[in-house]
Motif scaffolding. Structure first.
Motif, short mmCIF file in Angstrom:
data_model
loop_
_atom_site.label_atom_id
_atom_site.label_comp_id
_atom_site.label_asym_id
_atom_site.label_seq_id
_atom_site.Cartn_x
_atom_site.Cartn_y
_atom_site.Cartn_z
N ALA A 1 -6.07 5.91 6.95
CA ALA A 1 -6.33 4.73 6.11
C ALA A 1 -5.90 5.00 4.67
CB ALA A 1 -7.81 4.36 6.16
N MET A 2 -6.18 6.20 4.16
CA MET A 2 -5.79 6.56 2.79
C MET A 2 -4.27 6.58 2.66
SD MET A 2 -8.63 9.47 1.86
CE MET A 2 -8.12 9.72 0.16
N LYS A 3 -3.61 7.09 3.68
CA LYS A 3 -2.15 7.16 3.66
C LYS A 3 -1.52 5.77 3.69
CE LYS A 3 1.67 9.10 6.34
NZ LYS A 3 2.02 9.85 7.55
N LEU A 4 -2.04 4.90 4.55
CA LEU A 4 -1.47 3.57 4.69
C LEU A 4 -1.76 2.67 3.49
CD1 LEU A 4 -2.27 2.92 8.45
CD2 LEU A 4 -0.02 3.28 7.44
N THR A 5 -2.93 2.83 2.88
CA THR A 5 -3.31 1.96 1.78
C THR A 5 -2.96 2.53 0.41
OG1 THR A 5 -5.52 2.93 1.68
CG2 THR A 5 -5.24 0.96 3.07
N HIS A 6 -2.60 3.80 0.39
CA HIS A 6 -2.29 4.51 -0.86
C HIS A 6 -3.50 4.57 -1.79
CE1 HIS A 6 1.88 4.55 0.35
NE2 HIS A 6 1.82 3.23 0.53
N LEU A 7 -4.69 4.51 -1.21
CA LEU A 7 -5.91 4.66 -2.00
C LEU A 7 -6.21 6.14 -2.15
CD1 LEU A 7 -8.01 1.78 -0.43
CD2 LEU A 7 -6.90 1.80 -2.67
N LYS A 8 -6.78 6.52 -3.28
CA LYS A 8 -6.93 7.93 -3.61
C LYS A 8 -8.24 8.55 -3.13
CE LYS A 8 -3.36 8.09 -6.75
NZ LYS A 8 -2.18 8.29 -5.99
N THR A 9 -9.29 7.73 -2.99
CA THR A 9 -10.59 8.31 -2.63
C THR A 9 -11.12 7.69 -1.34
OG1 THR A 9 -11.90 6.67 -3.84
CG2 THR A 9 -11.16 8.61 -5.08
N LYS A 10 -11.99 8.46 -0.69
CA LYS A 10 -12.62 7.97 0.53
C LYS A 10 -13.49 6.74 0.22
CE LYS A 10 -12.74 12.49 2.71
NZ LYS A 10 -13.60 13.59 3.18
N THR A 11 -14.14 6.78 -0.92
CA THR A 11 -14.99 5.65 -1.32
C THR A 11 -14.17 4.38 -1.43
OG1 THR A 11 -16.49 7.12 -2.51
CG2 THR A 11 -16.54 4.79 -3.13
N ASP A 12 -12.99 4.48 -2.06
CA ASP A 12 -12.13 3.30 -2.19
C ASP A 12 -11.68 2.78 -0.83
OD1 ASP A 12 -12.35 3.31 -4.94
OD2 ASP A 12 -10.47 4.38 -5.28
#
Length: 63
Positions: free
Chosen positions: A15-26
């Protein structure tokens, strides 16, 4: 709010890779917001055809 939950690490990483979000919380926040949006849209679709939205522009203009 702090909560301890068990989420598969590979799922979070993907999910972090696909969304380019930096934190697990995000990632969790985005996932919850997306789920809420999806469910609200699904509930709105239940009203399809139930409300008459016939609009006469000439009548509206005369107001």
């Amino acid at each position: 709010m702090r909560t301890t939950i068990d989420i598969p690490e590979e799922l979070v990483r993907e999910a972090m890779k696909l969304t380019h979000l930096k934190t697990k919380t995000d990632v969790i926040k985005e996932g919850l917001q997306t789920l809420i949006r999806k469910e609200k849209l699904k509930n709105l679709k239940n009203y399809k055809g139930a409300i008459d939205l016939t609009i006469d522009l000439n009548t509206i203009r005369k107001r």
